[in-house]
Motif scaffolding. Structure first.
Motif, PDB file in Angstrom:
ATOM      1  N   LYS A  21      27.004 -38.299 -44.929  1.00 29.04           N
ATOM      2  CA  LYS A  21      26.382 -39.497 -44.330  1.00 29.04           C
ATOM      3  C   LYS A  21      26.673 -39.744 -42.972  1.00 29.04           C
ATOM      4  O   LYS A  21      27.569 -39.313 -42.277  1.00 29.04           O
ATOM      5  CB  LYS A  21      26.941 -40.665 -45.144  1.00 29.04           C
ATOM      6  CG  LYS A  21      26.394 -42.042 -44.974  1.00 29.04           C
ATOM      7  CD  LYS A  21      26.970 -43.311 -45.946  1.00 29.04           C
ATOM      8  CE  LYS A  21      26.247 -44.629 -45.680  1.00 29.04           C
ATOM      9  NZ  LYS A  21      27.105 -45.565 -46.413  1.00 29.04           N
ATOM     10  N   ILE A  22      25.548 -40.121 -42.283  1.00 29.01           N
ATOM     11  CA  ILE A  22      25.568 -40.726 -40.860  1.00 29.01           C
ATOM     12  C   ILE A  22      25.493 -42.234 -40.801  1.00 29.01           C
ATOM     13  O   ILE A  22      24.445 -42.634 -41.397  1.00 29.01           O
ATOM     14  CB  ILE A  22      24.704 -39.954 -40.043  1.00 29.01           C
ATOM     15  CG1 ILE A  22      24.891 -38.447 -40.053  1.00 29.01           C
ATOM     16  CG2 ILE A  22      24.471 -40.614 -38.591  1.00 29.01           C
ATOM     17  CD1 ILE A  22      23.879 -37.511 -39.493  1.00 29.01           C
ATOM     18  N   ILE A  23      26.158 -42.828 -40.172  1.00 24.11           N
ATOM     19  CA  ILE A  23      25.913 -44.277 -39.738  1.00 24.11           C
ATOM     20  C   ILE A  23      25.767 -44.695 -38.267  1.00 24.11           C
ATOM     21  O   ILE A  23      26.493 -43.956 -37.159  1.00 24.11           O
ATOM     22  CB  ILE A  23      27.297 -45.019 -40.638  1.00 24.11           C
ATOM     23  CG1 ILE A  23      27.477 -44.704 -41.971  1.00 24.11           C
ATOM     24  CG2 ILE A  23      27.326 -46.415 -40.113  1.00 24.11           C
ATOM     25  CD1 ILE A  23      29.027 -45.127 -42.083  1.00 24.11           C
ATOM     26  N   GLU A  24      24.726 -45.513 -38.094  1.00 29.26           N
ATOM     27  CA  GLU A  24      24.569 -45.653 -36.656  1.00 29.26           C
ATOM     28  C   GLU A  24      24.531 -47.200 -36.575  1.00 29.26           C
ATOM     29  O   GLU A  24      23.875 -47.929 -37.344  1.00 29.26           O
ATOM     30  CB  GLU A  24      23.070 -45.400 -36.323  1.00 29.26           C
ATOM     31  CG  GLU A  24      22.983 -43.624 -36.292  1.00 29.26           C
ATOM     32  CD  GLU A  24      21.693 -43.245 -35.926  1.00 29.26           C
ATOM     33  OE1 GLU A  24      21.440 -42.956 -34.724  1.00 29.26           O
ATOM     34  OE2 GLU A  24      20.851 -43.192 -36.697  1.00 29.26           O
ATOM     35  N   GLU A  25      25.354 -47.844 -35.837  1.00 25.53           N
ATOM     36  CA  GLU A  25      25.567 -49.280 -35.756  1.00 25.53           C
ATOM     37  C   GLU A  25      26.077 -49.398 -34.161  1.00 25.53           C
ATOM     38  O   GLU A  25      26.968 -48.672 -33.712  1.00 25.53           O
ATOM     39  CB  GLU A  25      26.560 -49.815 -36.741  1.00 25.53           C
ATOM     40  CG  GLU A  25      27.764 -48.886 -36.807  1.00 25.53           C
ATOM     41  CD  GLU A  25      28.972 -49.747 -37.760  1.00 25.53           C
ATOM     42  OE1 GLU A  25      29.983 -49.981 -37.641  1.00 25.53           O
ATOM     43  OE2 GLU A  25      28.301 -50.241 -38.938  1.00 25.53           O
ATOM     44  N   GLU A  26      25.663 -50.562 -33.763  1.00 24.08           N
ATOM     45  CA  GLU A  26      26.153 -50.960 -32.469  1.00 24.08           C
ATOM     46  C   GLU A  26      26.146 -50.131 -31.270  1.00 24.08           C
ATOM     47  O   GLU A  26      26.970 -49.448 -30.556  1.00 24.08           O
ATOM     48  CB  GLU A  26      27.523 -51.657 -32.499  1.00 24.08           C
ATOM     49  CG  GLU A  26      27.384 -52.784 -33.375  1.00 24.08           C
ATOM     50  CD  GLU A  26      28.781 -53.533 -33.317  1.00 24.08           C
ATOM     51  OE1 GLU A  26      29.778 -52.972 -33.026  1.00 24.08           O
ATOM     52  OE2 GLU A  26      28.983 -54.654 -34.057  1.00 24.08           O
TER      53      GLU A  26
END
Length: 392
Positions: A21-26
């Motif tokens: 999984k790749i999570i992109e935030e802020e």
């Protein structure tokens, strides 16, 4: 949930795996891997760094038993090659294992428990529940730690649970529930710990306590082990060699040589103070003999502000003048009188220096200021002199 390779093989440095999984935030990108050897920050041990497909891993954190890898950029491929910064990892393994060893020795020798642990960039520290550690105790502790290192004791890990943890003679019972990881240093220590460790004490190479400090009613112990202790020894040896060469003596006699120089320095300082006092009196008498107005305005290139303060004090003790002295060496000005004049030195100086980027102030009888440049110093002192002549 990622498979934790840093537990099954803490010496793992390279592996290939898939991104789950790749999570992109802020404006940040986190990667979750199927298998990971990146140790996440925790238990006083910093996170591992390295690369995922050449992209730098900045940090690794664990949340809800899932490991989040903070990376500089988003990986493009699903299958990736991961590389640990081994020098950083092995350093952490050495320091963390040394902490277990030190804590065990403190308990064994003096029944002193460890309260907390921090692995820093320069030193590793533990806070221990005692109000004092003597020099003799520190030497005994160091000797014991290094003896265990030389014995090359095996370090083992076990996985247990809260119900069966009492089977192990732990220094401190863990507060967590569920699976509990135990680290054993053969025959001397059992500790609940989630960190990474070396396989044998011999890999620590050397152990050295650098200093101790009082901290919130306890003692904070600063220590080095492994490569850190070797680098420190090399640095210290280089400094000793340089000093020995400079003072033309060997390192065994270096302390005596420096103590002798300190005694000589103190004697010379006393002589200098006497000579400076005599010189101040001589200079002060010359100034008073040549003075024909109530303002003494003098500029000095080589005298510092301390010298000028001494000179001003001498002159005021002899007679009544307004004294304006400047030191080009320190880029400072002094304005002073003995109270015979209706002049507030602090107010006059503060009002004038603001036009010349000066900083300072003072009271009615004495004020000082500092300037960015000699040009501003000279311009300001000239302005103050003009103001004094106009009001007297």
């Amino acid at each position: 949930m990622s498979t934790k390779l840093y537990y099954s093989n803490p010496y793992e440095t390279k592996w290939t795996t898939d991104i789950e999984k790749i999570i992109e935030e802020e404006n940040r990108t986190f990667v979750i891997l199927k298998e990971t050897a990146f140790y996440p920050e925790g238990g006083g041990q910093p996170a591992d760094t390295g690369t995922i497909n050449g992209i730098r891993v900045i940090d690794a954190q664990i949340k809800d038993d899932q490991i989040y890898h903070l990376v500089e950029n988003k990986p493009e491929k699903q299958t990736v090659e991961c590389v640990i910064d081994w020098n950083r990892r092995f350093d952490h393994m050495q320091q963390h294992t040394a902490q277990h060893l030190l804590s065990a020795v403190l308990e064994e020798l003096y029944n002193i428990p460890t309260v907390s642990f921090h692995l820093g960039k320069e030193y590793t520290t533990i806070d221990v529940d005692t109000t004092d550690l003597t020099k003799e105790q520190i030497e005994t502790i160091e000797t014991a730690c290094n003896t265990y290192i030389m014995k090359n004791l095996e370090i083992k890990t076990y996985l247990t649970n809260h119900e069966e943890v009492n089977k192990f003679p732990l220094r401190k019972l863990p507060e967590v529930t569920g699976d509990i990881r135990i680290v054993e240093i053969e025959g001397i220590d059992y500790s609940a710990c989630a960190g990474t460790h070396v396989q044998r004490t011999g890999e620590l190479s050397l152990f050295k306590i650098m200093k101790t400090e009082k901290h919130r009613g306890q003692i904070r112990v600063f220590f080095l082990s492994g490569w850190r202790s070797l680098y420190d020894y090399q640095t210290s040896q280089t400094i000793l060699d340089h000093l020995s060469s400079h003072f033309k003596t060997n390192k065994q006699q270096l302390e005596d040589r420096i103590n002798k120089l300190e005694v000589e320095k103190k004697a010379l300082n006393r002589e200098v103070e006497v000579l400076k006092s005599e010189n101040t009196a001589f200079l002060g008498e010359q100034i008073l003999a040549d003075q024909n107005e109530k303002i003494i305005f003098l500029q000095f290139e080589e005298k510092n502000m301390k010298d000028l303060s001494t000179l001003a004090k001498y002159i005021i003790q002899q007679s009544s003048y307004i004294i304006l002295l400047s030191s080009q060496l320190d880029k400072k000005v002094l304005l002073q009188h003995n109270g015979d004049y209706s002049l507030h030195c602090g107010k006059l100086l503060k009002e004038t220096i603001k036009d010349f980027e000066g900083k300072g102030g003072g009271n009615e009888l004495l004020a000082q200021a500092t300037f960015p440049s000699i040009q501003q110093l000279n311009a300001c002192t000239s302005k103050i002199k003009e103001t004094l002549r106009s009001i007297l």
